[in-house]
Design a protein around this motif. Structure first.
Motif, PDB file in Angstrom:
ATOM      1  N   VAL A  21      69.996  63.667  80.660  1.00 50.13           N
ATOM      2  CA  VAL A  21      69.616  62.819  81.603  1.00 50.13           C
ATOM      3  C   VAL A  21      68.682  61.699  80.768  1.00 50.13           C
TER       4      VAL A  21
ATOM      5  N   LEU B 107      60.975  63.647  86.026  1.00 53.62           N
ATOM      6  CA  LEU B 107      61.100  62.422  87.061  1.00 53.62           C
ATOM      7  C   LEU B 107      59.714  62.517  87.847  1.00 53.62           C
ATOM      8  N   LEU B 108      59.469  63.740  88.282  1.00 52.63           N
ATOM      9  CA  LEU B 108      58.304  63.796  89.346  1.00 52.63           C
ATOM     10  C   LEU B 108      56.960  63.783  88.334  1.00 52.63           C
TER      11      LEU B 108
ATOM     12  N   ALA C   4      65.175  67.509  84.249  1.00 52.55           N
ATOM     13  CA  ALA C   4      65.064  66.226  84.650  1.00 52.55           C
ATOM     14  C   ALA C   4      64.337  66.127  85.921  1.00 52.55           C
ATOM     15  N   TYR C   5      64.302  66.921  87.151  1.00 46.34           N
ATOM     16  CA  TYR C   5      63.554  66.774  88.129  1.00 46.34           C
ATOM     17  C   TYR C   5      61.844  66.824  87.834  1.00 46.34           C
TER      18      TYR C   5
END
Lengths: 266, 266
Positions: free
Chosen positions: A115, A52-53, A48-49
Motif C-alpha cells: 500500500v 492510516l490511523l 496499512a490500517y
C-alpha cells in the motif's frame, strides 16, 4: 542528465517521464516549479490500517494526500496515471527499520500486498512564503531544510508511535506573524507553525545540529519558527521496524500534477 | 426529563452524564452550547480499513474527528473518557443496511472487534454563520437541516462508495459570499460550500423534497448554498450493507468537550 533549469520549467508529467527513463536521479526541489511534491511511504497491507490511523490521528505532521489501493502502483488522484514504482528518482528499502538498499526503480521489489501513501510536504507552502517576502533560508543557502525530533509525542496507532519532527525556518518576529497567516491557508500541507522562539520548549538542544537535513544560518534579530514535518511518519515507520518499508530517498520526491496553490483554502 | 434550557448551558461532561443516566433521550441540537457535536459510525474491524480509507479519500463530506482503538469504547481525544456505548441519547443498529433497532444504550451489543468513528458535523460552523449575520433557516424554523443526495460520486474505497450528500442553507448572494469566507476557516468540519445556485447541476430535482431532514423556506431573493454533509459516510455504509453497523439516531449526536471555535484555523 538533463540540466536543472530545463526541468524546472517542464510539466510534472514530462519530468516524471524523464525520471522513469532514468534521465534524472537527482533531488527534485524546484522541478516542475509550482507543483506539489509528496513524500512516499510503502508498507505491506498488514501495517496499512495502523499507518492510516496514525496519519489520521496526527494530521498536522502526517497530511495524507493520497492512499493507493492495495497492490496498485498507479497514482490516479494526485497525478494522471503515474507509476509509483518508477516515477521517483531514488527509493530506499528498509528491512526492520534498517536501510538495506537505495535504487532508482522498485518494480523488482513490488508485491501485491503493498500500500502506497503519498504525504504532503512543506515545499508546498514555501513558494507562498517567498511571494510574501518571507525568507526561506535553506533555499537561499541551497541546503536541505533543518529538521529536529521534538519532545512532543505523536498520538500512537497500533504499532506506530514516535515524536513529532519539525522543520525550522529562521525569520524576524514580523515575518513570523505573516508566515503564520500565510501557512494557515494550507491546512492540508502542515498548516500553521506549531512553535516559535525557544527551541528548548520542544526539547531541541542545539539548532546547529539538526536530526535530519542541514543546519542553516540564523541571523541577528531572527527567531526560529517550527512547522510539523512530513518526516514524522517516516521516523515512526523506521522506529517500529516493519519487515519491509519503501520510501523516497530524502529530497527525491514524487512530483504531482497538482499546483501548490490548490492546497490553499484561502 | 430535564428541560432543554438547562442543558443548553451545561458543560458537555454534565450533559453526557445525564444522557448516560437516561435523563435525556431527545435530539442534542443546542445542548452544551458552543461545543462541537459529532456523528457516530461503529463498524466491525473487518470493515474499518476500507471505511478509514473512504474518509481519507473524501475529507470534505467525511471529516474524521477521532477513531477509537479496536474494541475500545472510550473516547479520549474529543472528550475526557466518555463512553461511546452510553453517552449518546439514541443509537440505531443496522443489519446488512436495514435498520433493525433503535435504543438508548448499546452495551449489550458491544463487540471486541468494533471500531468507532466520530465524524464532524456542520453544526460546528453554524454558530459562526449566525454571528456573522447569516441566516440558518432550519434553526429559525426549528427543523432538521435539509439534505440531498447529489450526482457527485465519492471516491470509492474497498466496499464503500456512494454519492456526496449535501446540506442546504438558503441566503442572499451577499450572505453567500460571507458564508464562503466564514466556513473556509473550518476545513476539518466540511469547510467551504461545494456549490450554490441551480440545484440541477448537482442532480437535485426538487429542493422541497430532501432525501434526509426537512424542507425549509427559500425566500424571495435567496439562493440555495450547498455544503458537503456528514450523512455522506453513513449513506455509503448503509448502501454497502455490512453485517452490522451502529450509528447515532439522526439529530442525537455525540457531544464533545471541544469548542466549535477550536476547529477554526483562522
Amino acid at each position: 542528465m538533463i540540466d536543472y533549469a530545463t526541468l524546472a520549467q517542464e510539466s510534472p508529467s514530462e519530468v516524471r517521464h524523464m525520471i522513469r527513463k532514468g534521465q534524472w536521479d537527482q533531488p527534485t526541489s524546484g522541478l516542475a516549479n509550482g507543483h506539489t511534491q509528496a513524500n512516499l511511504v510503502i508498507l505491506p497491507a498488514d501495517y496499512a490500517y495502523d499507518f492510516l490511523l496514525f496519519c489520521q490521528r496526527n494530521p498536522q505532521p502526517c497530511p495524507l494526500l493520497e492512499v493507493l489501493d492495495t497492490g496498485d502502483p498507479i497514482v490516479e488522484s494526485m497525478a494522471d496515471h503515474a507509476d509509483i514504482r518508477t516515477d521517483i528518482p531514488r527509493y530506499r528499502i528498509y528491512s526492520k527499520g534498517i536501510l538495506s538498499k537505495e535504487l532508482t526503480d522498485i518494480r523488482a521489489y513490488w508485491r501485491d500486498d503493498f500500500v502506497s501513501f503519498l504525504i504532503g510536504c512543506s515545499f508546498s507552502f514555501e513558494q507562498a512564503l517567498l511571494e510574501n517576502g518571507i525568507p526561506v533560508r535553506q533555499i537561499e543557502e541551497q541546503r536541505n531544510v533543518p529538521m529536529y525530533r521534538t519532545n512532543i509525542p505523536c498520538k500512537s496507532a497500533g504499532i506506530f508511535s514516535g515524536p513529532v519532527v519539525v522543520s525550522m525556518r529562521p525569520m524576524t518576529e514580523r515575518q513570523a506573524i505573516r508566515a503564520i497567516q500565510v501557512t494557515s491557508r494550507y491546512p492540508s500541507v502542515h498548516g500553521a507553525p506549531i512553535h516559535f522562539g525557544n527551541p528548548e520548549k520542544l526539547g531541541i538542544r542545539d539548532l546547529a545540529h539538526p536530526d535530519f537535513g542541514d543546519a542553516v544560518t540564523i541571523r541577528e534579530g531572527e527567531i526560529p519558527v517550527f512547522w510539523a514535518c512530513g518526516v514524522t511518519p517516516q521516523a515512526a515507520v523506521m522506529d517500529s521496524r516493519p519487515d519491509i518499508a519503501i520510501t523516497h530517498a530524502p529530497g527525491h520526491m514524487f512530483i504531482t500534477d497538482q499546483k501548490d496553490t490548490a492546497f490553499s483554502i484561502l
